[in-house]
Design a protein around this motif. Structure first.
Motif, mmCIF file in Angstrom:
data_model
loop_
_atom_site.group_PDB
_atom_site.id
_atom_site.type_symbol
_atom_site.label_atom_id
_atom_site.label_comp_id
_atom_site.label_asym_id
_atom_site.label_seq_id
_atom_site.Cartn_x
_atom_site.Cartn_y
_atom_site.Cartn_z
ATOM 1 N N ARG A 174 -10.401 19.870 -37.054
ATOM 2 C CA ARG A 174 -9.352 19.879 -38.078
ATOM 3 C C ARG A 174 -9.406 18.607 -38.939
ATOM 4 O O ARG A 174 -9.267 18.658 -40.156
ATOM 5 N N ASP A 175 -9.587 17.458 -38.296
ATOM 6 C CA ASP A 175 -9.620 16.184 -39.024
ATOM 7 C C ASP A 175 -10.876 16.071 -39.885
ATOM 8 O O ASP A 175 -10.851 15.533 -40.990
ATOM 9 N N ARG A 176 -11.989 16.589 -39.362
ATOM 10 C CA ARG A 176 -13.234 16.546 -40.117
ATOM 11 C C ARG A 176 -13.123 17.422 -41.372
ATOM 12 O O ARG A 176 -13.586 17.075 -42.444
ATOM 13 N N GLN A 177 -12.461 18.563 -41.189
ATOM 14 C CA GLN A 177 -12.200 19.465 -42.311
ATOM 15 C C GLN A 177 -11.377 18.743 -43.386
ATOM 16 O O GLN A 177 -11.652 18.820 -44.583
ATOM 17 N N LEU A 178 -10.362 18.016 -42.923
ATOM 18 C CA LEU A 178 -9.477 17.275 -43.831
ATOM 19 C C LEU A 178 -10.294 16.302 -44.690
ATOM 20 O O LEU A 178 -10.087 16.204 -45.902
ATOM 21 N N VAL A 179 -11.225 15.588 -44.058
ATOM 22 C CA VAL A 179 -12.051 14.621 -44.786
ATOM 23 C C VAL A 179 -12.802 15.308 -45.922
ATOM 24 O O VAL A 179 -12.941 14.754 -47.016
ATOM 25 N N GLN A 180 -13.259 16.538 -45.689
ATOM 26 C CA GLN A 180 -14.009 17.268 -46.720
ATOM 27 C C GLN A 180 -13.140 17.598 -47.934
ATOM 28 O O GLN A 180 -13.648 17.841 -49.018
ATOM 29 N N TRP A 181 -11.830 17.614 -47.754
ATOM 30 C CA TRP A 181 -10.918 17.943 -48.854
ATOM 31 C C TRP A 181 -10.501 16.711 -49.655
ATOM 32 O O TRP A 181 -9.822 16.838 -50.676
ATOM 33 N N VAL A 182 -10.824 15.523 -49.145
ATOM 34 C CA VAL A 182 -10.318 14.284 -49.750
ATOM 35 C C VAL A 182 -11.475 13.456 -50.308
ATOM 36 O O VAL A 182 -12.448 13.214 -49.597
ATOM 37 N N PRO A 183 -11.392 13.004 -51.575
ATOM 38 C CA PRO A 183 -12.449 12.132 -52.101
ATOM 39 C C PRO A 183 -12.489 10.807 -51.332
ATOM 40 O O PRO A 183 -11.435 10.340 -50.862
ATOM 41 N N VAL A 184 -13.664 10.229 -51.227
ATOM 42 C CA VAL A 184 -13.807 8.989 -50.447
ATOM 43 C C VAL A 184 -12.891 7.886 -50.984
ATOM 44 O O VAL A 184 -12.408 7.047 -50.222
ATOM 45 N N GLN A 185 -12.624 7.914 -52.284
ATOM 46 C CA GLN A 185 -11.756 6.873 -52.894
ATOM 47 C C GLN A 185 -10.306 6.959 -52.417
ATOM 48 O O GLN A 185 -9.512 6.068 -52.702
ATOM 49 N N GLN A 186 -9.948 8.047 -51.720
ATOM 50 C CA GLN A 186 -8.556 8.206 -51.273
ATOM 51 C C GLN A 186 -8.446 8.345 -49.758
ATOM 52 O O GLN A 186 -7.414 8.746 -49.243
ATOM 53 N N LEU A 187 -9.524 8.004 -49.059
ATOM 54 C CA LEU A 187 -9.539 8.198 -47.604
ATOM 55 C C LEU A 187 -9.494 6.847 -46.880
ATOM 56 O O LEU A 187 -10.321 5.972 -47.156
ATOM 57 N N LEU A 188 -8.544 6.689 -45.981
ATOM 58 C CA LEU A 188 -8.436 5.466 -45.194
ATOM 59 C C LEU A 188 -8.607 5.793 -43.707
ATOM 60 O O LEU A 188 -8.391 6.931 -43.297
ATOM 61 N N VAL A 189 -8.990 4.774 -42.933
ATOM 62 C CA VAL A 189 -9.092 4.953 -41.484
ATOM 63 C C VAL A 189 -8.079 4.053 -40.776
ATOM 64 O O VAL A 189 -7.725 2.988 -41.262
ATOM 65 N N GLU A 190 -7.624 4.524 -39.644
ATOM 66 C CA GLU A 190 -6.603 3.820 -38.861
ATOM 67 C C GLU A 190 -6.711 4.259 -37.409
ATOM 68 O O GLU A 190 -7.433 5.213 -37.098
ATOM 69 N N THR A 191 -5.979 3.573 -36.533
ATOM 70 C CA THR A 191 -5.915 4.033 -35.132
ATOM 71 C C THR A 191 -4.523 4.538 -34.755
ATOM 72 O O THR A 191 -4.372 5.252 -33.779
ATOM 73 N N ASP A 192 -3.472 4.123 -35.514
ATOM 74 C CA ASP A 192 -2.079 4.376 -35.123
ATOM 75 C C ASP A 192 -1.805 3.773 -33.740
ATOM 76 O O ASP A 192 -0.909 4.212 -33.031
ATOM 77 N N GLY A 193 -2.603 2.759 -33.379
ATOM 78 C CA GLY A 193 -2.354 2.087 -32.096
ATOM 79 C C GLY A 193 -1.002 1.434 -32.070
ATOM 80 O O GLY A 193 -0.398 1.228 -33.110
ATOM 81 N N PRO A 194 -0.509 1.102 -30.886
ATOM 82 C CA PRO A 194 -1.143 1.297 -29.586
ATOM 83 C C PRO A 194 -0.849 2.672 -28.986
ATOM 84 O O PRO A 194 -1.057 2.868 -27.795
ATOM 85 N N TYR A 195 -0.367 3.621 -29.786
ATOM 86 C CA TYR A 195 -0.089 4.947 -29.241
ATOM 87 C C TYR A 195 -1.404 5.612 -28.850
ATOM 88 O O TYR A 195 -2.389 5.506 -29.576
ATOM 89 N N PRO A 196 -1.422 6.288 -27.718
ATOM 90 C CA PRO A 196 -2.694 6.790 -27.190
ATOM 91 C C PRO A 196 -3.327 7.881 -28.049
ATOM 92 O O PRO A 196 -2.632 8.702 -28.639
ATOM 93 N N LEU A 197 -4.622 7.848 -28.114
ATOM 94 C CA LEU A 197 -5.392 8.907 -28.759
ATOM 95 C C LEU A 197 -5.868 9.864 -27.666
ATOM 96 O O LEU A 197 -5.730 9.571 -26.482
ATOM 97 N N ARG A 198 -6.431 10.990 -28.094
ATOM 98 C CA ARG A 198 -6.869 11.994 -27.104
ATOM 99 C C ARG A 198 -8.396 12.002 -26.963
ATOM 100 O O ARG A 198 -9.076 11.143 -27.489
#
Ligand SMILES: [Zn+2]
Length: 245
Positions: A174-198
């Motif tokens: 789902r997240d990879r699909q999302l990236v395909q819909w967004v131009p690189v100029q509007q895409l940021l990365v984050e962890t939302d830490g310290p909340y756990p990831l899966r």
């Protein structure tokens, strides 16, 4: 410069430890607050570490805010580097009239002060939040860790707002699909830490340096090198926090 664009540093078990590791890894972070006491705690941590790059002040929408907190968070947001985390609740409860009113107040402040807005509004709340941003005239915003349908994502992109993904993009289709819909100029990365990831990240406290995993996958999706992605990411962050007059 590599940046984790969303880390709740005051919520970490040992914040200074997390910040030291981030410094060693050459990663800095954007630290959004959850409420007024959270903002004060982050400012104290910023005195002790250069890893905290920008601090934004808000009121996390999943909790029911007290009126005194609303007033104080708005005062903090007026002078902070940016505004957030704010938005509409989704996971814990449906939004009520007061949630809309509080979120609208932060949107109007972002428009009036020309500050970036860090938005928590996922699934069915994303479109409602977008409408509020547009009505208020918010110029720069991030829909953080967005989960939304194509139509809503397209509307957010058309408005020029940013969207962020976490290291879960490495295994969530789902997240990879999302990236395909967004131009690189509007895409940021984050962890939302310290909340756990899966997935492969489960059971450990997220570290800001984990954004490198997200950057690698995102760069591949865009057909660019990780280095080129980080350069683009840096330009995006500068547009967000230091707009040209
Ligand atoms: Zn958050």
């Amino acid at each position: 410069m590599r940046t984790d664009t969303h880390y709740h540093i005051d919520q970490a078990q040992q914040p200074l430890n997390v910040l030291r590791r981030a410094e060693q890894a050459g990663v800095r972070l954007v630290a959004p607050s959850l409420h007024p006491a959270s903002y004060r705690a982050i400012l104290r941590l910023q005195q002790q570490s250069r890893a905290i790059r920008w601090v934004t002040a808000g009121l996390h929408p999943e909790h029911q805010p007290r009126q005194t907190d609303v007033r104080e968070a708005l005062q903090q947001a007026a002078v902070a580097d940016g505004i957030g985390e704010v938005g509409l609740p989704c996971y814990n409860r449906p939004p009520n009239m007061r949630d809309y009113a509080v979120f609208r107040a932060f949107c109007e402040l972002a428009a009036a002060t020309d500050k970036p807005l860090i938005v928590h509004a996922v699934r069915q709340q994303a479109a409602a939040a977008l409408a509020l941003l547009q009505q208020a005239g918010v110029r720069r915003a991030v829909f953080h860790w967005l989960k939304a349908d194509r139509e809503t994502v397209d509307a957010i992109v058309r408005q020029g707002y940013c969207i962020s993904v976490t290291p879960e993009v490495t295994f969530m289709e789902r997240d990879r699909q999302l990236v395909q819909w967004v131009p690189v100029q509007q895409l940021l990365v984050e962890t939302d830490g310290p909340y756990p990831l899966r997935g492969p990240y489960a059971g450990r406290e997220p570290q800001p340096a984990w954004v490198e995993d997200a950057a690698r996958v995102v760069a591949t999706e865009y057909g660019m090198s990780v280095h080129a992605f980080w350069l683009e990411h840096e330009r995006t962050l500068h547009r967000l926090f230091h707009p040209q007059p």
